[in-house]
Design a protein around this motif. Structure first.
Motif, PDB file in Angstrom:
ATOM      1  N   ARG A  44       0.837  -1.207   0.000  1.00 33.07           N
ATOM      2  CA  ARG A  44       0.000   0.000   0.000  1.00 33.07           C
ATOM      3  C   ARG A  44       0.873   1.260   0.000  1.00 33.07           C
ATOM      4  NH1 ARG A  44      -1.834   3.784   3.292  1.00 33.07           N
ATOM      5  NH2 ARG A  44      -0.568   2.968   5.034  1.00 33.07           N
ATOM      6  N   LYS A  45       1.914   1.250   0.835  1.00 29.33           N
ATOM      7  CA  LYS A  45       2.806   2.402   0.877  1.00 29.33           C
ATOM      8  C   LYS A  45       3.569   2.569  -0.433  1.00 29.33           C
ATOM      9  CE  LYS A  45       3.523   2.337   5.891  1.00 29.33           C
ATOM     10  NZ  LYS A  45       4.532   2.175   6.983  1.00 29.33           N
ATOM     11  N   LEU A  46       3.952   1.436  -1.038  1.00 29.07           N
ATOM     12  CA  LEU A  46       4.658   1.514  -2.313  1.00 29.07           C
ATOM     13  C   LEU A  46       3.752   2.038  -3.418  1.00 29.07           C
ATOM     14  CD1 LEU A  46       6.805  -1.758  -2.268  1.00 29.07           C
ATOM     15  CD2 LEU A  46       7.623   0.605  -2.065  1.00 29.07           C
ATOM     16  N   ASP A  47       2.465   1.684  -3.378  1.00 27.80           N
ATOM     17  CA  ASP A  47       1.522   2.211  -4.376  1.00 27.80           C
ATOM     18  C   ASP A  47       1.430   3.738  -4.288  1.00 27.80           C
ATOM     19  OD1 ASP A  47       0.883  -0.188  -5.541  1.00 27.80           O
ATOM     20  OD2 ASP A  47      -0.811  -0.596  -4.184  1.00 27.80           O
ATOM     21  N   ILE A  48       1.421   4.243  -3.041  1.00 26.92           N
ATOM     22  CA  ILE A  48       1.398   5.703  -2.863  1.00 26.92           C
ATOM     23  C   ILE A  48       2.686   6.328  -3.413  1.00 26.92           C
ATOM     24  CG2 ILE A  48       1.343   7.556  -1.157  1.00 26.92           C
ATOM     25  CD1 ILE A  48      -0.362   5.724   0.610  1.00 26.92           C
ATOM     26  N   LYS A  49       3.806   5.679  -3.103  1.00 26.59           N
ATOM     27  CA  LYS A  49       5.100   6.189  -3.582  1.00 26.59           C
ATOM     28  C   LYS A  49       5.171   6.141  -5.105  1.00 26.59           C
ATOM     29  CE  LYS A  49       8.254   7.263  -1.598  1.00 26.59           C
ATOM     30  NZ  LYS A  49       8.735   8.617  -1.213  1.00 26.59           N
ATOM     31  N   ILE A  50       4.623   5.075  -5.689  1.00 24.68           N
ATOM     32  CA  ILE A  50       4.640   4.961  -7.149  1.00 24.68           C
ATOM     33  C   ILE A  50       3.848   6.094  -7.789  1.00 24.68           C
ATOM     34  CG2 ILE A  50       3.777   3.565  -9.080  1.00 24.68           C
ATOM     35  CD1 ILE A  50       4.574   1.083  -7.438  1.00 24.68           C
ATOM     36  N   LYS A  51       2.686   6.421  -7.200  1.00 25.25           N
ATOM     37  CA  LYS A  51       1.886   7.518  -7.749  1.00 25.25           C
ATOM     38  C   LYS A  51       2.659   8.838  -7.676  1.00 25.25           C
ATOM     39  CE  LYS A  51      -1.880   9.505  -9.303  1.00 25.25           C
ATOM     40  NZ  LYS A  51      -1.410  10.895  -9.320  1.00 25.25           N
ATOM     41  N   GLU A  52       3.322   9.077  -6.544  1.00 21.38           N
ATOM     42  CA  GLU A  52       4.109  10.298  -6.414  1.00 21.38           C
ATOM     43  C   GLU A  52       5.247  10.333  -7.428  1.00 21.38           C
ATOM     44  OE1 GLU A  52       5.478  10.347  -2.424  1.00 21.38           O
ATOM     45  OE2 GLU A  52       3.545  10.934  -1.555  1.00 21.38           O
ATOM     46  N   LEU A  53       5.907   9.190  -7.580  1.00 17.76           N
ATOM     47  CA  LEU A  53       7.026   9.139  -8.511  1.00 17.76           C
ATOM     48  C   LEU A  53       6.566   9.289  -9.955  1.00 17.76           C
ATOM     49  CD1 LEU A  53       9.216   6.317  -6.943  1.00 17.76           C
ATOM     50  CD2 LEU A  53       9.901   8.690  -7.319  1.00 17.76           C
ATOM     51  N   GLN A  54       5.429   8.711 -10.296  1.00 17.98           N
ATOM     52  CA  GLN A  54       4.919   8.861 -11.664  1.00 17.98           C
ATOM     53  C   GLN A  54       4.665  10.332 -11.993  1.00 17.98           C
ATOM     54  OE1 GLN A  54       1.535   6.227 -11.517  1.00 17.98           O
ATOM     55  NE2 GLN A  54       2.667   4.513 -12.441  1.00 17.98           N
ATOM     56  N   ASP A  55       4.067  11.048 -11.036  1.00 23.86           N
ATOM     57  CA  ASP A  55       3.842  12.482 -11.245  1.00 23.86           C
ATOM     58  C   ASP A  55       5.169  13.233 -11.343  1.00 23.86           C
ATOM     59  OD1 ASP A  55       1.138  12.002 -11.111  1.00 23.86           O
ATOM     60  OD2 ASP A  55       0.952  12.569  -8.985  1.00 23.86           O
ATOM     61  N   ALA A  56       6.128  12.841 -10.480  1.00 21.40           N
ATOM     62  CA  ALA A  56       7.428  13.513 -10.508  1.00 21.40           C
ATOM     63  C   ALA A  56       8.176  13.234 -11.801  1.00 21.40           C
ATOM     64  CB  ALA A  56       8.257  13.070  -9.311  1.00 21.40           C
ATOM     65  N   VAL A  57       8.101  11.996 -12.287  1.00 25.11           N
ATOM     66  CA  VAL A  57       8.768  11.647 -13.545  1.00 25.11           C
ATOM     67  C   VAL A  57       8.158  12.426 -14.706  1.00 25.11           C
ATOM     68  CG1 VAL A  57       9.099   9.798 -15.227  1.00 25.11           C
ATOM     69  CG2 VAL A  57       9.580   9.389 -12.808  1.00 25.11           C
ATOM     70  N   THR A  58       6.830  12.516 -14.716  1.00 25.49           N
ATOM     71  CA  THR A  58       6.171  13.279 -15.771  1.00 25.49           C
ATOM     72  C   THR A  58       6.609  14.746 -15.734  1.00 25.49           C
ATOM     73  OG1 THR A  58       4.235  11.816 -15.691  1.00 25.49           O
ATOM     74  CG2 THR A  58       3.947  13.989 -16.709  1.00 25.49           C
ATOM     75  N   GLY A  59       6.642  15.325 -14.533  1.00 22.73           N
ATOM     76  CA  GLY A  59       7.066  16.714 -14.397  1.00 22.73           C
ATOM     77  C   GLY A  59       8.522  16.906 -14.785  1.00 22.73           C
ATOM     78  N   ALA A  60       9.389  15.973 -14.381  1.00 21.87           N
ATOM     79  CA  ALA A  60      10.808  16.072 -14.716  1.00 21.87           C
ATOM     80  C   ALA A  60      11.028  15.948 -16.217  1.00 21.87           C
ATOM     81  CB  ALA A  60      11.602  14.994 -13.978  1.00 21.87           C
ATOM     82  N   HIS A  61      10.243  15.101 -16.868  1.00 22.91           N
ATOM     83  CA  HIS A  61      10.365  14.944 -18.312  1.00 22.91           C
ATOM     84  C   HIS A  61       9.932  16.229 -19.024  1.00 22.91           C
ATOM     85  CE1 HIS A  61       8.980  13.659 -22.373  1.00 22.91           C
ATOM     86  NE2 HIS A  61      10.122  12.979 -22.320  1.00 22.91           N
ATOM     87  N   GLU A  62       8.824  16.796 -18.577  1.00 19.53           N
ATOM     88  CA  GLU A  62       8.366  18.048 -19.185  1.00 19.53           C
ATOM     89  C   GLU A  62       9.384  19.163 -18.962  1.00 19.53           C
ATOM     90  OE1 GLU A  62       4.608  18.743 -17.380  1.00 19.53           O
ATOM     91  OE2 GLU A  62       3.543  17.256 -18.608  1.00 19.53           O
ATOM     92  N   THR A  63       9.926  19.233 -17.742  1.00 23.13           N
ATOM     93  CA  THR A  63      10.936  20.253 -17.450  1.00 23.13           C
ATOM     94  C   THR A  63      12.174  20.074 -18.316  1.00 23.13           C
ATOM     95  OG1 THR A  63      10.193  20.472 -15.161  1.00 23.13           O
ATOM     96  CG2 THR A  63      12.421  21.217 -15.652  1.00 23.13           C
ATOM     97  N   SER A  64      12.646  18.835 -18.433  1.00 23.25           N
ATOM     98  CA  SER A  64      13.825  18.562 -19.240  1.00 23.25           C
ATOM     99  C   SER A  64      13.589  18.910 -20.703  1.00 23.25           C
ATOM    100  CB  SER A  64      14.218  17.088 -19.106  1.00 23.25           C
ATOM    101  OG  SER A  64      15.317  16.772 -19.940  1.00 23.25           O
ATOM    102  N   THR A  65      12.404  18.557 -21.212  1.00 27.15           N
ATOM    103  CA  THR A  65      12.091  18.839 -22.616  1.00 27.15           C
ATOM    104  C   THR A  65      12.006  20.343 -22.874  1.00 27.15           C
ATOM    105  OG1 THR A  65      10.865  16.748 -22.795  1.00 27.15           O
ATOM    106  CG2 THR A  65      10.429  18.437 -24.460  1.00 27.15           C
ATOM    107  N   GLU A  66      11.291  21.035 -21.987  1.00 31.07           N
ATOM    108  CA  GLU A  66      11.147  22.480 -22.165  1.00 31.07           C
ATOM    109  C   GLU A  66      12.492  23.190 -22.005  1.00 31.07           C
ATOM    110  OE1 GLU A  66       8.217  23.491 -19.296  1.00 31.07           O
ATOM    111  OE2 GLU A  66       6.533  22.686 -20.458  1.00 31.07           O
TER     112      GLU A  66
END
Length: 480
Positions: free
Chosen positions: A402-424
């Motif tokens: 359960r805790k890992l599922d929460i962490k995965i959701k946070e990381l997925q959002d962070a990865v998406t944001g980091a990818h957008e930041t890197s691209t921009e």
């Protein structure tokens, strides 16, 4: 990529062109005390003065032989740093202020020209905060407050102030050429505000665009430092960095050659002084041609003086500009390095996400009775410790999942944001490289042109001097 700072509605740049309003001239200007600030001599008009006298040039009219300056969507700016003045002379609070004069057609300037006075610390503040507010922009460098390469005497000597004014002029010219920086509210306040101390406090309170904490701040140092290089380098930025390295190597080569030529010219100037003394001595021995020989010796002394003036008025500014351009290119490489860090952040977060997902899948497989995928030695040892402690039961694993599922959701959002930041960020760096190249070309043209003009002027004056002495020498009668 959006950056902090106020922007005007006309900030969109769909094309890049070069028009013909003139750039600043970098002629040395004297230092004035007791608040005496005379205007520039009429024989050396500033770029701002010439722009005022030619309003059509401000609209993009082409004039052959003029220096170019950038025109971004019809918007331009010309800045001149001049009239260094010693303030509070004789006291411990003494400092040097500079007149900063601006003329532009940007909407944020209701009236131009506008002139304010700023000290060196104000330029440092401007540069530091532009770097903080616009991390994706190549903010031009200024020499460090304690840099000593060019100092002859203390920081209030004429030589020091002359060089510092020139360096600050390069800095402001590059800001004026930059379509984003020239329109920032910070630059607007610096060039116009009559209450600069108040404006500085306002900008000090402005939060940095990178000031908010990211998920990377919560990742262990062992993971963040696991990768020291970008795993998937972008060929565009590799080529970009290589081109800048080649440019710096070429500029350093030019610097060495000109410095060698300068040394030889100094020796030649001294040789002409010595030769003039010899001809003067010969003139005293030859009573019939004493006057022609003395005049000939005087022209040699004049030519020696011309060589020394060439060094101070042409060669020295050329070398200074070379050093400044190398520093400018290094600032560009620093921004490219920051882009690599943005990509590295994305790669680290992606790797961390993959590790967390693998751990979650392994625990889920154990709960269903499967052995799961092979694990590393650290995970194997942790499982054995949990078994010994009696905490390796299905309920404990479900809580961890359960805790890992929460962490995965946070990381997925962070990865998406980091990818957008890197691209921009990458897209902004490509634009910045284009701006840098155009600015570099304009400066190289100006620098080479000034060097050629100085050489031509010196040799033309020498030719005129020697032409005047030839008739006198031809009158010498030689009995055969």
């Amino acid at each position: 990529m959006s950056t902090a700072g106020d922007h005007h509605p006309d900030d969109g740049f769909t094309s890049i062109t070069w028009d013909q309003p003139p750039t600043s001239q970098h002629d040395p200007i004297g230092v004035y005390a007791n608040n005496e600030r005379p205007p520039l001599p009429e024989s050396v008009p500033s770029s701002v003065d010439r722009a005022e006298n030619r309003p059509m040039a401000m609209e993009g009219a082409s004039r052959e032989g003029e220096h170019t300056m950038p025109n971004w969507g019809g918007k331009w700016m010309a800045i001149q740093v001049r009239e260094p003045t010693k303030e509070h002379e004789g006291s411990k609070e003494m400092f040097v202020s500079y007149a900063v004069r601006t003329i532009t057609n940007l909407s944020g300037f209701p009236t131009t020209p506008v002139t304010v006075r700023r000290r060196f610390q104000d330029f440092v503040f401007l540069r530091d905060h532009l770097t903080r507010l616009f991390p994706a922009c190549v903010v031009p460098p200024i020499p460090d407050k304690h840099r000593l390469e060019y100092i002859k005497g203390d920081r209030f000597s004429l030589e020091f102030i002359k060089q510092r004014r020139l360096d600050l002029q390069y800095f402001m010219d590059r800001l004026a050429r930059h379509p984003t920086l020239q329109r920032s509210q910070l630059v607007n306040d610096f060039l116009q505000s009559t209450q600069w101390s108040v404006a500085m406090h306002k900008h000090l309170s402005t939060p940095s665009p990178d000031g908010r904490p990211s998920l990377l701040d919560n990742i262990s140092d062992s993971l963040v430092n696991a990768f020291t290089k970008v795993r998937k380098p972008d060929e565009r930025f590799i080529e970009m960095r290589e081109s800048i390295d080649k440019y710096e190597e070429a500029m350093n080569g030019i610097d060495r050659l000109i410095a060698k030529e300068r040394s030889r010219t100094e020796d030649l100037a001294q040789d002409y002084v010595d030769l003039a003394a010899s001809y003067q001595g010969l003139g005293y021995l030859e009573s019939g041609i004493t006057e022609p020989l003395n005049r000939f010796a005087e022209k040699m002394l004049d030519f020696s003086t011309l060589l020394k003036e060439l060094d101070s008025k042409t060669v020295e500014p050329f070398l200074s500009h070379c050093h400044s351009l190398v520093q400018y290119s290094q600032a560009h490489k620093s921004v490219i390095k920051l882009r690599d860090q943005k990509q590295l952040d994305f790669e680290e977060l992606s790797a961390y996400l993959s590790a967390v997902v693998a751990e979650r899948d392994r625990l889920a497989a154990l709960n269903t009775g499967h052995s799961g995928a092979p694990v590393g030695i650290s995970t194997f040892l942790r499982d054995k410790v949990d078994q010994l402690r009696g905490t390796d039961d299905i309920h404990t694993r479900r809580e961890r999942i359960r805790k890992l599922d929460i962490k995965i959701k946070e990381l997925q959002d962070a990865v998406t944001g980091a990818h957008e930041t890197s691209t921009e960020f990458s897209e902004e760096i490509i634009k910045e490289h284009n701006i840098f190249e155009l600015s570099k070309q304009a400066e190289m043209k100006e620098m080479m042109g000034a060097y050629a003009d100085g050489q031509i002027e010196m040799h033309q004056r020498a030719i005129d001097d020697w032409d005047r002495i030839i008739p006198l020498l031809q009158k010498i009668k030689v009995d055969v």
